[in-house]
Write a protein that holds these residues in place. Structure first.
Motif, PDB file in Angstrom:
ATOM      1  N   LEU A  94       0.832  -1.205   0.000  1.00  0.00           N
ATOM      2  CA  LEU A  94       0.000   0.000   0.000  1.00  0.00           C
ATOM      3  C   LEU A  94       0.865   1.254   0.000  1.00  0.00           C
ATOM      4  CD1 LEU A  94      -2.743   1.468   0.294  1.00  0.00           C
ATOM      5  CD2 LEU A  94      -2.509   1.157   2.776  1.00  0.00           C
ATOM      6  N   GLN A  95       0.613   2.140  -0.955  1.00  0.00           N
ATOM      7  CA  GLN A  95       1.251   3.455  -0.997  1.00  0.00           C
ATOM      8  C   GLN A  95       0.176   4.496  -0.694  1.00  0.00           C
ATOM      9  OE1 GLN A  95       4.619   4.771  -1.706  1.00  0.00           O
ATOM     10  NE2 GLN A  95       3.450   6.405  -0.715  1.00  0.00           N
ATOM     11  N   LEU A  96       0.333   5.189   0.440  1.00  0.00           N
ATOM     12  CA  LEU A  96      -0.621   6.228   0.810  1.00  0.00           C
ATOM     13  C   LEU A  96      -0.342   7.508   0.037  1.00  0.00           C
ATOM     14  CD1 LEU A  96      -0.749   5.742   4.693  1.00  0.00           C
ATOM     15  CD2 LEU A  96      -2.417   4.982   2.994  1.00  0.00           C
ATOM     16  N   VAL A  97      -1.405   8.256  -0.221  1.00  0.00           N
ATOM     17  CA  VAL A  97      -1.294   9.554  -0.867  1.00  0.00           C
ATOM     18  C   VAL A  97      -0.596  10.510   0.113  1.00  0.00           C
ATOM     19  CG1 VAL A  97      -2.684  11.501  -1.698  1.00  0.00           C
ATOM     20  CG2 VAL A  97      -3.338   9.163  -2.284  1.00  0.00           C
ATOM     21  N   PRO A  98       0.265  11.405  -0.375  1.00  0.00           N
ATOM     22  CA  PRO A  98       0.897  12.368   0.536  1.00  0.00           C
ATOM     23  C   PRO A  98      -0.153  13.161   1.327  1.00  0.00           C
ATOM     24  CG  PRO A  98       1.962  12.433  -1.609  1.00  0.00           C
ATOM     25  CD  PRO A  98       0.742  11.557  -1.756  1.00  0.00           C
ATOM     26  N   PRO A  99       0.164  13.534   2.574  1.00  0.00           N
ATOM     27  CA  PRO A  99      -0.825  14.163   3.440  1.00  0.00           C
ATOM     28  C   PRO A  99      -1.381  15.494   2.934  1.00  0.00           C
ATOM     29  CG  PRO A  99       1.326  14.079   4.516  1.00  0.00           C
ATOM     30  CD  PRO A  99       1.437  13.313   3.239  1.00  0.00           C
ATOM     31  N   ASP A 100      -0.625  16.219   2.103  1.00  0.00           N
ATOM     32  CA  ASP A 100      -1.110  17.510   1.609  1.00  0.00           C
ATOM     33  C   ASP A 100      -1.924  17.389   0.328  1.00  0.00           C
ATOM     34  OD1 ASP A 100       0.063  18.851   3.742  1.00  0.00           O
ATOM     35  OD2 ASP A 100       1.967  19.094   2.674  1.00  0.00           O
ATOM     36  N   ASP A 101      -1.993  16.197  -0.260  1.00  0.00           N
ATOM     37  CA  ASP A 101      -2.795  15.974  -1.469  1.00  0.00           C
ATOM     38  C   ASP A 101      -4.238  15.670  -1.090  1.00  0.00           C
ATOM     39  OD1 ASP A 101      -0.437  16.279  -2.808  1.00  0.00           O
ATOM     40  OD2 ASP A 101      -0.375  14.245  -3.641  1.00  0.00           O
ATOM     41  N   PRO A 102      -5.194  15.931  -1.997  1.00  0.00           N
ATOM     42  CA  PRO A 102      -6.584  15.541  -1.717  1.00  0.00           C
ATOM     43  C   PRO A 102      -6.665  14.039  -1.433  1.00  0.00           C
ATOM     44  CG  PRO A 102      -6.465  16.926  -3.669  1.00  0.00           C
ATOM     45  CD  PRO A 102      -5.046  16.601  -3.286  1.00  0.00           C
ATOM     46  N   GLY A 103      -7.362  13.677  -0.369  1.00  0.00           N
ATOM     47  CA  GLY A 103      -7.496  12.273   0.020  1.00  0.00           C
ATOM     48  C   GLY A 103      -6.407  11.788   0.953  1.00  0.00           C
ATOM     49  N   GLY A 104      -5.339  12.567   1.103  1.00  0.00           N
ATOM     50  CA  GLY A 104      -4.220  12.157   1.937  1.00  0.00           C
ATOM     51  C   GLY A 104      -4.555  12.197   3.423  1.00  0.00           C
ATOM     52  N   ARG A 105      -4.113  11.186   4.138  1.00  0.00           N
ATOM     53  CA  ARG A 105      -4.292  11.129   5.599  1.00  0.00           C
ATOM     54  C   ARG A 105      -3.284  12.050   6.265  1.00  0.00           C
ATOM     55  NH1 ARG A 105      -6.967   6.998   8.084  1.00  0.00           N
ATOM     56  NH2 ARG A 105      -5.705   7.351   9.937  1.00  0.00           N
ATOM     57  N   ARG A 106      -3.721  12.653   7.354  1.00  0.00           N
ATOM     58  CA  ARG A 106      -2.815  13.491   8.145  1.00  0.00           C
ATOM     59  C   ARG A 106      -2.392  12.769   9.427  1.00  0.00           C
ATOM     60  NH1 ARG A 106      -2.491  18.457   5.924  1.00  0.00           N
ATOM     61  NH2 ARG A 106      -4.191  19.095   4.576  1.00  0.00           N
ATOM     62  N   PRO A 108      -1.410   8.709  11.152  1.00  0.00           N
ATOM     63  CA  PRO A 108      -1.001   7.359  10.753  1.00  0.00           C
ATOM     64  C   PRO A 108      -2.175   6.374  10.754  1.00  0.00           C
ATOM     65  CG  PRO A 108       0.385   8.208  12.534  1.00  0.00           C
ATOM     66  CD  PRO A 108      -0.767   9.145  12.387  1.00  0.00           C
ATOM     67  N   ILE A 109      -2.044   5.342   9.948  1.00  0.00           N
ATOM     68  CA  ILE A 109      -2.994   4.228   9.997  1.00  0.00           C
ATOM     69  C   ILE A 109      -2.560   3.329  11.135  1.00  0.00           C
ATOM     70  CG2 ILE A 109      -3.796   2.131   8.836  1.00  0.00           C
ATOM     71  CD1 ILE A 109      -3.546   3.595   6.193  1.00  0.00           C
ATOM     72  N   PRO A 110      -3.437   3.090  12.124  1.00  0.00           N
ATOM     73  CA  PRO A 110      -3.063   2.178  13.212  1.00  0.00           C
ATOM     74  C   PRO A 110      -2.850   0.767  12.679  1.00  0.00           C
ATOM     75  CG  PRO A 110      -5.358   2.894  13.425  1.00  0.00           C
ATOM     76  CD  PRO A 110      -4.784   3.606  12.244  1.00  0.00           C
ATOM     77  N   GLY A 111      -1.848   0.089  13.220  1.00  0.00           N
ATOM     78  CA  GLY A 111      -1.456  -1.212  12.700  1.00  0.00           C
ATOM     79  C   GLY A 111      -2.404  -2.366  12.893  1.00  0.00           C
ATOM     80  N   PRO A 146       2.702   5.564   8.638  1.00  0.00           N
ATOM     81  CA  PRO A 146       2.633   7.028   8.681  1.00  0.00           C
ATOM     82  C   PRO A 146       1.984   7.630   7.427  1.00  0.00           C
ATOM     83  CG  PRO A 146       4.839   6.245   9.245  1.00  0.00           C
ATOM     84  CD  PRO A 146       4.076   5.066   8.708  1.00  0.00           C
ATOM     85  N   PRO A 147       1.478   8.859   7.537  1.00  0.00           N
ATOM     86  CA  PRO A 147       0.888   9.537   6.372  1.00  0.00           C
ATOM     87  C   PRO A 147       1.888   9.575   5.206  1.00  0.00           C
ATOM     88  CG  PRO A 147       0.454  10.793   8.363  1.00  0.00           C
ATOM     89  CD  PRO A 147       1.413   9.693   8.741  1.00  0.00           C
ATOM     90  N   GLY A 148       1.407   9.273   4.006  1.00  0.00           N
ATOM     91  CA  GLY A 148       2.236   9.306   2.808  1.00  0.00           C
ATOM     92  C   GLY A 148       3.207   8.154   2.665  1.00  0.00           C
ATOM     93  N   ALA A 149       3.224   7.221   3.613  1.00  0.00           N
ATOM     94  CA  ALA A 149       4.202   6.121   3.601  1.00  0.00           C
ATOM     95  C   ALA A 149       3.733   4.957   2.734  1.00  0.00           C
ATOM     96  CB  ALA A 149       4.463   5.642   5.023  1.00  0.00           C
ATOM     97  N   ARG A 150       4.641   4.015   2.597  1.00  0.00           N
ATOM     98  CA  ARG A 150       4.373   2.780   1.855  1.00  0.00           C
ATOM     99  C   ARG A 150       4.692   1.607   2.758  1.00  0.00           C
ATOM    100  NH1 ARG A 150       7.483   1.041  -3.721  1.00  0.00           N
ATOM    101  NH2 ARG A 150       6.503  -0.997  -3.896  1.00  0.00           N
ATOM    102  N   GLY A 151       3.848   0.552   2.693  1.00  0.00           N
ATOM    103  CA  GLY A 151       4.103  -0.616   3.512  1.00  0.00           C
ATOM    104  C   GLY A 151       3.242  -1.793   3.131  1.00  0.00           C
ATOM    105  N   SER A 152       3.613  -2.957   3.645  1.00  0.00           N
ATOM    106  CA  SER A 152       2.843  -4.178   3.421  1.00  0.00           C
ATOM    107  C   SER A 152       1.655  -4.201   4.378  1.00  0.00           C
ATOM    108  CB  SER A 152       3.707  -5.409   3.661  1.00  0.00           C
ATOM    109  OG  SER A 152       4.741  -5.467   2.722  1.00  0.00           O
ATOM    110  N   VAL A 153       0.504  -4.552   3.842  1.00  0.00           N
ATOM    111  CA  VAL A 153      -0.719  -4.628   4.642  1.00  0.00           C
ATOM    112  C   VAL A 153      -1.455  -5.918   4.329  1.00  0.00           C
ATOM    113  CG1 VAL A 153      -0.973  -2.105   4.759  1.00  0.00           C
ATOM    114  CG2 VAL A 153      -2.128  -3.378   2.926  1.00  0.00           C
ATOM    115  N   ARG A 154      -2.350  -6.281   5.235  1.00  0.00           N
ATOM    116  CA  ARG A 154      -3.258  -7.409   5.043  1.00  0.00           C
ATOM    117  C   ARG A 154      -4.667  -6.839   5.080  1.00  0.00           C
ATOM    118  NH1 ARG A 154       0.493 -11.931   6.815  1.00  0.00           N
ATOM    119  NH2 ARG A 154      -1.068 -13.542   6.589  1.00  0.00           N
TER     120      ARG A 154
END
Length: 196
Positions: A94-106, A108-111, A146-154
């Motif tokens: 998963l690649q999150l949208v940068p926080p300042d872009d529309p749709g971007g999270r400000r 973090p996504i809880p694990g 974190p906002p704008g980050a990339r990581g493996s998710v389930r």
């Protein structure tokens, strides 16, 4: 049943030939139990559960032990894995949208699988709008993404049947509002036969 009894029961369910990464086996788990190192034994058994096709009851026993030990994240993980045994495994990058872009999270996504975003798998409604489906999200190997980050998710879909057509390499999008919040590339899809 007490923690030691639960962990011994789980160890008994692991085939003797199974070894986790690093070569640990149930022999190691039992040795830690003999020395009252319950948390280490539980960790080994969780690792071993990933190394063979563990049944839902195996994860139930480990979740019960983790609950008695006050290990909330481990308990949540065991419940998550139980769900995957029953409904299937979907893993993605998963690649999150940068926080300042529309749709971007400000934030973090809880694990540990508490966020339930909407996902677009490519379907459209009768009026041509994207059809969105709910799936919980677990961040792998991290306490958060974190906002704008990339990581493996389930992913744990509310309606797993709709997700059966996905294959490694497919790209889906995550939505929390109308704009895209992230783009996920599927890296693993395994559904149990006859379920979903």
């Amino acid at each position: 049943m007490d923690v030691v009894g639960l962990l011994r029961r789980a160890a008994h369910a692991v085939p003797a030939a199974v070894a986790a990464d690093g070569g640990v086996t149930t022999v190691d788990a039992r040795e830690y139990l003999d020395h009252d190192e319950w948390e280490t034994a539980l960790g080994i058994l969780v690792e071993l559960g990933e190394a063979f096709t563990a049944e839902a009851s195996f994860w139930d026993v480990l979740a019960q032990a983790a609950r008695q030990m006050g290990l909330e994240r481990t308990e949540a993980w065991c419940h998550w894995r139980r769900g995957e045994v029953l409904h299937g495994v979907i893993r993605a990058d998963l690649q999150l949208v940068p926080p300042d872009d529309p749709g971007g999270r400000r934030t973090p996504i809880p694990g540990p699988g508490v966020l339930r975003p909407l996902w677009h798998l490519g379907d459209v409604t009768a009026v041509g709008e994207p059809e969105l489906y709910v799936a919980r999200l677990w961040v792998e190997r991290a306490s958060e993404l974190p906002p704008g980050a990339r990581g493996s998710v389930r992913l744990a879909p509310l309606s797993p049947t709709r997700w059966r057509r996905l294959a490694p390499g497919d790209v889906i999008t995550m939505h929390e509002r109308k704009p895209v919040a992230g783009t996920a590339t599927i890296i693993q899809v395994d559904f149990p036969d006859g379920t979903g």
